[in-house]
Design an enzyme around this catalytic site. Sequence first.
Site, PDB file in Angstrom:
ATOM      1  N   HIS A 166      -0.847   2.254  -4.905  1.00  0.00           N
ATOM      2  CA  HIS A 166      -1.618   1.134  -4.363  1.00  0.00           C
ATOM      3  C   HIS A 166      -0.780  -0.118  -4.208  1.00  0.00           C
ATOM      4  CE1 HIS A 166      -4.382  -2.380  -4.649  1.00  0.00           C
ATOM      5  NE2 HIS A 166      -5.008  -1.686  -3.719  1.00  0.00           N
ATOM      6  N   HIS A 183     -11.308   7.144  -1.760  1.00  0.00           N
ATOM      7  CA  HIS A 183     -10.460   5.966  -1.981  1.00  0.00           C
ATOM      8  C   HIS A 183      -9.413   6.257  -3.059  1.00  0.00           C
ATOM      9  CE1 HIS A 183      -9.939   1.793  -3.760  1.00  0.00           C
ATOM     10  NE2 HIS A 183      -9.644   1.595  -2.485  1.00  0.00           N
ATOM     11  N   GLU A 185      -7.424   8.976   1.093  1.00  0.00           N
ATOM     12  CA  GLU A 185      -6.745   7.724   1.405  1.00  0.00           C
ATOM     13  C   GLU A 185      -5.492   7.521   0.564  1.00  0.00           C
ATOM     14  OE1 GLU A 185      -7.518   4.151  -0.350  1.00  0.00           O
ATOM     15  OE2 GLU A 185      -6.859   2.935   1.328  1.00  0.00           O
TER      16      GLU A 185
HETATM   17  O1  G3P Z   1      -8.137   0.727   2.253  1.00  0.00           O
HETATM   18  C1  G3P Z   1      -9.443   0.383   1.898  1.00  0.00           C
HETATM   19  C2  G3P Z   1      -9.335  -0.294   0.643  1.00  0.00           C
HETATM   20  O2  G3P Z   1      -8.591   0.590  -0.112  1.00  0.00           O
HETATM   21  C3  G3P Z   1      -8.623  -1.580   0.702  1.00  0.00           C
HETATM   22  O3  G3P Z   1      -8.475  -2.047  -0.543  1.00  0.00           O
HETATM   23  O4  G3P Z   1      -6.949  -2.750  -2.248  1.00  0.00           O
HETATM   24  O5  G3P Z   1      -8.167  -0.630  -2.533  1.00  0.00           O
HETATM   25  O6  G3P Z   1      -6.320  -0.790  -0.903  1.00  0.00           O
HETATM   26  P1  G3P Z   1      -7.426  -1.505  -1.581  1.00  0.00           P
HETATM   27 CA    CA Z   2      -6.317   1.182   0.316  1.00  0.00          CA
END
Ligand code: G3P
Ligand code: CA
Length: 387
Positions: free
Chosen positions: A105, A63, A90
């Site tokens: 993000h 993540h 990601e």
């Molecule tokens: O993409 C999965 C998760 O990352 C979604 O939440 O806010 O961390 O992008 P966020």
């Molecule tokens: Ca994300």
Amino acid sequence: MTTSRTPAPALHRPRRARILAGLTALAALLATPVLVGTTPAHADPSTTGRAHAGHGDPLVIAHRGASGYRPEHTLAAYELAIEMGADHIEPDLVPTKDGVLVARHENEIGGTTDVADRPEFADRRTTKTIDGRSVTGWFTEDFTLAELKTLRAVERLPGVRPDSAAYDGRFQVPTFEEVLDLVQRVEAETGRVVGLAPETKHPTYFDRLGLSPEEPLVATLHAHGLRTKKDPVVLQSFEVTNLRELDRMTRLPIAQLLGSGAPYDQVAAGTGLTYADMRTRAGLRAVSKYADWLAPEKSQVLPRTAHGTVGEPSGLVADAHRAGLLVVVYTLRAENQFMPADYRSDGGPNEFGDLAAEITDLLDLGVDAVFSDHPDLAVAARDDWLD
Ligand code: G3P
Ligand code: CA
């Protein structure tokens, strides 16, 4: 330390009654012509579920990179995640003023770069309404790529992750192209396959600015040879409209993220469709017309009780599987403060709890992948679960 190590309870529970607005919105979603016969693969049961994604074992998706250990969304964070054995990395994506996708993000970069310390950009600080919310700071769409490249990444949570904050000021904001180049360099060097789970952030907002993210996203992936249902890619969004658009633009797998409230594109269009509607069986069938994965927040799978412990599973995983959707859950973090009470250690909020137990319980419920800030721990937990 107390952990939830009992066998997973039954998956099914009665569905809640849907509110009228939700029914209306769902009916509209199901009736929308673009959902009918868009991509033949979605209508073919032989290409739904695991067959689509080209994998069998649960995946670990790093993540924002190994964001528990390095400032998020930097090449260093992604590279460490790959070294730790993550299956996918990601990158969340936003555009620059000149339309280049970069890994952040959010488009406000005051919390993850040193822009606030740069006097030359002091006059770029402003207040905007992003998805209906007032946000003050510095925004990627007000910087050219060349300007953005002069900034350096900083740790978002320095109080929680001081070891990561020690790397502040060392890394640039990478472009999506640079992330792909990193992946393909590591693949060439190691022979490993490294997947990608790019997420488009605020697509409706950027469409209105003339900075639509879908075209550069698809063009970049296709140019790197990633273009089929079997390729190790998952395209994510919290919105619906842009995922349906992506479904028409590429055969790469798609994940519908579930948040709280409603997708912003649906709010903007006034459809009334909420994430709760999308979690119903009819809602999941509608999602499966354009998506391969469902990506709920972990408490939507394992709800928390009023005491902060995990309660009875929601049944969402089984419902999603029945609709032909794989399930990837976000976000698994090692620090106590991000966990249900069952998994916390006796230390303070920033001490590590039993992430392996939390992940194991989710895998026992049938989830197909997890997003984790700590890919080393997640990979170890997944591998132990497989043994
Ligand atoms: O993409 C999965 C998760 O990352 C979604 O939440 O806010 O961390 O992008 P966020
Ligand atoms: Ca994300």
